[in-house]
Motif scaffolding. Structure first.
Motif, PDB file in Angstrom:
ATOM      1  N   TYR A  11       0.815  -1.192  -0.030  1.00  0.00           N
ATOM      2  CA  TYR A  11      -0.055  -0.117   0.027  1.00  0.00           C
ATOM      3  C   TYR A  11       0.884   1.356   0.012  1.00  0.00           C
ATOM      4  CZ  TYR A  11      -3.913   2.909   1.387  1.00  0.00           C
ATOM      5  OH  TYR A  11      -4.872   4.108   1.285  1.00  0.00           O
ATOM      6  N   ALA A  12       1.869   1.193   0.918  1.00  0.00           N
ATOM      7  CA  ALA A  12       2.846   2.427   1.021  1.00  0.00           C
ATOM      8  C   ALA A  12       3.414   2.680  -0.281  1.00  0.00           C
ATOM      9  CB  ALA A  12       3.529   2.330   2.024  1.00  0.00           C
ATOM     10  N   LYS A  13       4.061   1.539  -0.818  1.00  0.00           N
ATOM     11  CA  LYS A  13       4.834   1.771  -2.169  1.00  0.00           C
ATOM     12  C   LYS A  13       3.860   2.484  -3.085  1.00  0.00           C
ATOM     13  CE  LYS A  13       7.486  -1.111  -5.517  1.00  0.00           C
ATOM     14  NZ  LYS A  13       7.971  -2.360  -5.820  1.00  0.00           N
ATOM     15  N   LEU A  14       2.596   1.678  -3.273  1.00  0.00           N
ATOM     16  CA  LEU A  14       1.700   2.469  -4.353  1.00  0.00           C
ATOM     17  C   LEU A  14       1.261   3.588  -4.081  1.00  0.00           C
ATOM     18  CD1 LEU A  14       0.392   1.232  -6.900  1.00  0.00           C
ATOM     19  CD2 LEU A  14      -1.571   0.428  -5.562  1.00  0.00           C
ATOM     20  N   GLN A  15       1.231   3.985  -2.694  1.00  0.00           N
ATOM     21  CA  GLN A  15       0.808   5.416  -2.450  1.00  0.00           C
ATOM     22  C   GLN A  15       1.770   6.159  -2.946  1.00  0.00           C
ATOM     23  OE1 GLN A  15      -2.343   6.482  -0.618  1.00  0.00           O
ATOM     24  NE2 GLN A  15      -1.373   8.308  -1.546  1.00  0.00           N
ATOM     25  N   ARG A  16       3.020   5.990  -2.495  1.00  0.00           N
ATOM     26  CA  ARG A  16       4.237   6.804  -2.984  1.00  0.00           C
ATOM     27  C   ARG A  16       4.319   7.110  -4.616  1.00  0.00           C
ATOM     28  NH1 ARG A  16       7.347   3.851   0.868  1.00  0.00           N
ATOM     29  NH2 ARG A  16       7.979   2.409  -0.557  1.00  0.00           N
ATOM     30  N   GLN A  17       4.098   5.876  -5.200  1.00  0.00           N
ATOM     31  CA  GLN A  17       3.996   6.046  -6.751  1.00  0.00           C
ATOM     32  C   GLN A  17       2.972   7.010  -7.256  1.00  0.00           C
ATOM     33  OE1 GLN A  17       3.737   2.016  -7.891  1.00  0.00           O
ATOM     34  NE2 GLN A  17       5.776   1.454  -7.900  1.00  0.00           N
ATOM     35  N   LEU A  18       1.832   6.812  -6.472  1.00  0.00           N
ATOM     36  CA  LEU A  18       0.594   7.622  -6.758  1.00  0.00           C
ATOM     37  C   LEU A  18       0.925   9.076  -6.612  1.00  0.00           C
ATOM     38  CD1 LEU A  18      -2.332   8.004  -7.645  1.00  0.00           C
ATOM     39  CD2 LEU A  18      -2.817   7.733  -5.144  1.00  0.00           C
ATOM     40  N   ASN A  19       1.623   9.557  -5.520  1.00  0.00           N
ATOM     41  CA  ASN A  19       2.187  10.922  -5.146  1.00  0.00           C
ATOM     42  C   ASN A  19       3.068  11.291  -6.049  1.00  0.00           C
ATOM     43  OD1 ASN A  19       0.406  10.639  -2.583  1.00  0.00           O
ATOM     44  ND2 ASN A  19       2.343  10.223  -1.374  1.00  0.00           N
ATOM     45  N   LYS A  20       3.715  10.526  -6.565  1.00  0.00           N
ATOM     46  CA  LYS A  20       4.780  10.989  -7.619  1.00  0.00           C
ATOM     47  C   LYS A  20       4.082  11.385  -8.847  1.00  0.00           C
ATOM     48  CE  LYS A  20       8.981   9.675  -9.936  1.00  0.00           C
ATOM     49  NZ  LYS A  20      10.042   8.690 -10.326  1.00  0.00           N
ATOM     50  N   VAL A  21       3.203  10.519  -9.294  1.00  0.00           N
ATOM     51  CA  VAL A  21       2.512  10.531 -10.504  1.00  0.00           C
ATOM     52  C   VAL A  21       1.570  11.814 -10.617  1.00  0.00           C
ATOM     53  CG1 VAL A  21       0.440   9.762 -12.055  1.00  0.00           C
ATOM     54  CG2 VAL A  21       2.241   8.444 -11.513  1.00  0.00           C
ATOM     55  N   GLN A  22       1.086  12.098  -9.325  1.00  0.00           N
ATOM     56  CA  GLN A  22      -0.053  13.369  -9.017  1.00  0.00           C
ATOM     57  C   GLN A  22       1.060  14.469  -8.895  1.00  0.00           C
ATOM     58  OE1 GLN A  22      -1.840  12.519  -5.198  1.00  0.00           O
ATOM     59  NE2 GLN A  22      -3.766  11.658  -6.155  1.00  0.00           N
ATOM     60  N   GLU A  23       2.019  14.550  -8.476  1.00  0.00           N
ATOM     61  CA  GLU A  23       3.124  15.758  -8.444  1.00  0.00           C
ATOM     62  C   GLU A  23       3.309  15.987 -10.018  1.00  0.00           C
ATOM     63  OE1 GLU A  23       5.665  14.875  -4.703  1.00  0.00           O
ATOM     64  OE2 GLU A  23       6.565  15.332  -6.388  1.00  0.00           O
ATOM     65  N   GLN A  24       3.661  14.992 -10.982  1.00  0.00           N
ATOM     66  CA  GLN A  24       3.984  15.104 -12.303  1.00  0.00           C
ATOM     67  C   GLN A  24       2.875  15.653 -13.082  1.00  0.00           C
ATOM     68  OE1 GLN A  24       5.169  11.166 -13.670  1.00  0.00           O
ATOM     69  NE2 GLN A  24       7.244  11.305 -13.131  1.00  0.00           N
ATOM     70  N   LEU A  25       1.600  15.333 -12.622  1.00  0.00           N
ATOM     71  CA  LEU A  25       0.342  15.752 -13.355  1.00  0.00           C
ATOM     72  C   LEU A  25       0.124  17.351 -13.000  1.00  0.00           C
ATOM     73  CD1 LEU A  25      -1.890  14.841 -15.074  1.00  0.00           C
ATOM     74  CD2 LEU A  25      -3.062  14.009 -13.145  1.00  0.00           C
ATOM     75  N   THR A  26       0.544  17.415 -11.817  1.00  0.00           N
ATOM     76  CA  THR A  26       0.104  18.989 -11.371  1.00  0.00           C
ATOM     77  C   THR A  26       1.107  19.709 -12.050  1.00  0.00           C
ATOM     78  OG1 THR A  26      -0.647  18.137  -9.287  1.00  0.00           O
ATOM     79  CG2 THR A  26      -0.142  20.347  -9.276  1.00  0.00           C
ATOM     80  N   GLU A  27       2.396  19.441 -12.316  1.00  0.00           N
ATOM     81  CA  GLU A  27       3.425  20.237 -12.662  1.00  0.00           C
ATOM     82  C   GLU A  27       3.019  20.727 -14.116  1.00  0.00           C
ATOM     83  OE1 GLU A  27       7.350  18.706 -11.952  1.00  0.00           O
ATOM     84  OE2 GLU A  27       8.358  20.126 -13.396  1.00  0.00           O
ATOM     85  N   ALA A  28       2.814  19.441 -14.874  1.00  0.00           N
ATOM     86  CA  ALA A  28       2.352  19.343 -16.419  1.00  0.00           C
ATOM     87  C   ALA A  28       1.206  20.331 -16.717  1.00  0.00           C
ATOM     88  CB  ALA A  28       2.177  18.255 -16.719  1.00  0.00           C
ATOM     89  N   ARG A  29       0.052  20.338 -15.659  1.00  0.00           N
ATOM     90  CA  ARG A  29      -0.872  21.189 -15.793  1.00  0.00           C
ATOM     91  C   ARG A  29      -0.618  22.498 -15.553  1.00  0.00           C
ATOM     92  NH1 ARG A  29      -5.397  17.486 -12.854  1.00  0.00           N
ATOM     93  NH2 ARG A  29      -5.957  16.350 -14.316  1.00  0.00           N
ATOM     94  N   SER A  30       0.226  22.836 -14.567  1.00  0.00           N
ATOM     95  CA  SER A  30       0.635  24.295 -14.161  1.00  0.00           C
ATOM     96  C   SER A  30       1.251  25.005 -15.305  1.00  0.00           C
ATOM     97  CB  SER A  30       1.310  24.434 -12.846  1.00  0.00           C
ATOM     98  OG  SER A  30       2.557  23.829 -12.911  1.00  0.00           O
ATOM     99  N   ILE A  31       2.226  24.112 -15.758  1.00  0.00           N
ATOM    100  CA  ILE A  31       3.194  24.587 -17.038  1.00  0.00           C
ATOM    101  C   ILE A  31       2.234  24.895 -18.186  1.00  0.00           C
ATOM    102  CG2 ILE A  31       4.814  23.973 -18.952  1.00  0.00           C
ATOM    103  CD1 ILE A  31       6.118  22.546 -16.770  1.00  0.00           C
ATOM    104  N   ARG A  32       1.171  23.885 -18.379  1.00  0.00           N
ATOM    105  CA  ARG A  32       0.195  24.366 -19.650  1.00  0.00           C
ATOM    106  C   ARG A  32      -0.582  25.825 -19.435  1.00  0.00           C
ATOM    107  NH1 ARG A  32      -4.827  22.067 -20.431  1.00  0.00           N
ATOM    108  NH2 ARG A  32      -4.638  20.819 -18.676  1.00  0.00           N
ATOM    109  N   MET A  33      -1.284  25.705 -18.088  1.00  0.00           N
ATOM    110  CA  MET A  33      -1.884  26.768 -17.656  1.00  0.00           C
ATOM    111  C   MET A  33      -0.959  28.096 -17.723  1.00  0.00           C
ATOM    112  SD  MET A  33      -4.764  25.621 -17.750  1.00  0.00           S
ATOM    113  CE  MET A  33      -5.565  27.098 -17.280  1.00  0.00           C
ATOM    114  N   SER A  34       0.044  28.192 -17.508  1.00  0.00           N
ATOM    115  CA  SER A  34       0.771  29.223 -17.527  1.00  0.00           C
ATOM    116  C   SER A  34       1.108  29.706 -18.652  1.00  0.00           C
ATOM    117  CB  SER A  34       2.165  29.210 -16.606  1.00  0.00           C
ATOM    118  OG  SER A  34       2.890  28.288 -17.281  1.00  0.00           O
ATOM    119  N   HIS A  35       1.159  28.797 -19.784  1.00  0.00           N
ATOM    120  CA  HIS A  35       1.594  29.281 -21.191  1.00  0.00           C
ATOM    121  C   HIS A  35       0.331  29.735 -21.609  1.00  0.00           C
ATOM    122  CE1 HIS A  35       5.048  26.373 -22.136  1.00  0.00           C
ATOM    123  NE2 HIS A  35       5.600  27.366 -21.588  1.00  0.00           N
ATOM    124  N   TYR A  36      -0.863  29.170 -21.309  1.00  0.00           N
ATOM    125  CA  TYR A  36      -2.280  29.589 -21.799  1.00  0.00           C
ATOM    126  C   TYR A  36      -2.577  30.943 -21.014  1.00  0.00           C
ATOM    127  CZ  TYR A  36      -7.212  30.063 -21.491  1.00  0.00           C
ATOM    128  OH  TYR A  36      -8.685  30.610 -21.711  1.00  0.00           O
TER     129      TYR A  36
END
Lengths: 170, 250
Positions: A61-86
């Motif tokens: 559970y903990a390992k999967l949670q860590r992976q999920l957190n990492k994916v969510q961070e990457q997603l947030t960063e990608a979205r914020s870059i896109r929105m700032s360009h927009y």
């Protein structure tokens, strides 16, 4: 007559541009395939996490949670870059359009300073005929500056009522 | 004996508190009690979707009254009665509002079928806010979108076309003044208070040391003048376009 057509055309284009950009920009800055795959991964991980028992399979559970957190961070960063360009593009477009529109208006007013946009019977424009015809001083005439002012006010009002006055994603 | 009376008093007080618990909770959270809840819905949201702006009703003993908001400034009122666990539904893309009123009030739909305002003769004038509830009407949509001004401009031009301009003294301003004045009077009589924004001008005036009452009065006049100016521009532009169209056709 051609003054009215010219001014109306310029004003209409300027009034409709926000709606047009509001339609085009989201299509340009829509979610990328990378973000979509990250979102899919996030969804799968969350589903897997829901099926795991934190007490019985804590390590997994903990390992999967860590992976999920990492994916969510990457997603947030990608979205914020896109929105700032927009946002940058949106603001740039907004101010460029306004500057160009102001220049066009100045050119029109300078060239048609003493030409009325339209001439109405003088009795129709009583008692504000002299103000409406300034600086042409033609009885019953409506000067270009007054006409542009009225046109701009009405287009802004109508567009705001129709909620088309913003460049934002709707 | 004394203990018994103290215990009895305590018990009575506890019962009173428990009975009024819902009323007190709603008072704290700002929602009106007595099963009534007034919602202000902006026109935009009325057209495109519901929002929740809940009006307080501080009079818990009597049914509330409400005055209609300034529909020209996009506010409608309706009231829902929760006393029988019934609720008002704000149509999302449909334009139907259902309101159920207590004490013999009728079920109304808010697209103009029933316009009876709900009044309470027993309401005290010291109530902090009185709202007269009227279901939204199509006429409000027409005035909101300035359709009445477009139609007025076309009508005035047609009057000129048929040489009937003498009716309003051959001046295009007269019909506008009449219609606009009556519209503003209706808004005034409906006791509507539109939320007026101070904007940058008001903020600068406040920072400049001008008293808030003067700023408020100035902004009220300024907003009124802006509204009249905007309406006139719509009317005049429509008039000129229709005039050009008629000149081209004839």
């Amino acid at each position: 007559m051609h003054a009215i057509v010219l001014t109306t055309g310029v004003c209409a284009i300027k009034a409709l541009l926000p709606a047009l950009f509001g339609w085009i920009l989201p299509k340009i800055y829509k979610e990328t395939s990378g973000e979509q795959s990250l979102r899919r991964q996030e969804y799968e991980m969350k589903r897997t996490l829901d099926g795991l028992s934190m007490i019985d399979e804590f390590a997994k559970y903990a390992k999967l949670q860590r992976q999920l957190n990492k994916v969510q961070e990457q997603l947030t960063e990608a979205r914020s870059i896109r929105m700032s360009h927009y946002l940058k593009v949106k603001l740039t477009l907004k101010y460029v359009v306004q500057v160009i529109y102001a220049l066009i208006l100045l050119i029109i007013i300078w060239n048609y300073k003493y030409t009325p946009a339209i001439i109405l019977p003088s009795e129709w424009t009583v008692p504000f005929g002299s103000i409406a015809s300034w600086p042409t001083e033609i009885a019953g005439g409506i000067s270009i500056s007054v006409w542009l002012f009225l046109l701009e006010s009405s287009s802004r009002l109508i567009m705001s009522k129709l909620s088309l006055s913003d460049y934002s994603i709707k | 004996m004394a203990d018994d009376s103290v215990a009895a008093k305590r018990e009575a007080r506890r019962r009173r508190i428990l009975q009024n618990s819902q009323a007190r909770l709603e008072k704290i959270t700002g929602r009106p009690t007595n099963g009534t809840q007034v919602k202000l819905v902006s026109t935009n949201e009325y057209l495109n979707g519901p929002i929740d702006l809940v009006e307080d009703d501080d009079d818990y003993s009597q049914p509330t009254t409400s005055t209609s908001a300034d529909v020209g400034d996009n506010l409608y009122c309706s009231r829902e009665d929760n006393s029988d666990d019934e609720y008002s539904i704000y149509g999302n893309n449909s334009r139907e509002l259902y309101s159920k009123y207590s004490q013999g009030d009728t079920l109304e739909t808010a697209d103009g079928h029933a316009n009876t305002p709900i009044t309470n003769p027993g309401a005290s004038p010291e109530e902090t806010r009185e709202l007269q509830i009227k279901p939204p009407k199509k006429i409000h949509l027409i005035t909101y979108l300035k359709i009445h001004l477009l139609l007025l401009a076309i009508l005035v031009r047609l009057f000129y076309y048929f040489d009937l301009g003498f009716v309003f003294g051959e001046s295009i301003f007269v019909p506008f003044v009449v219609v606009e004045a009556s519209h503003l009077l209706v808004l005034e009589l409906s006791k509507s208070e539109s939320p007026e924004s101070t904007g940058i001008i008001g903020a600068v005036m406040l920072l400049g040391g001008i008293s808030p009452e003067r700023v408020h009065r100035f902004m009220k006049i300024f907003n009124l003048a802006s509204r009249i100016g905007g309406d006139f521009s719509v009317y005049f532009v429509t008039f000129v376009f229709f005039h050009c169209a008629i000149e081209e056709l004839s």
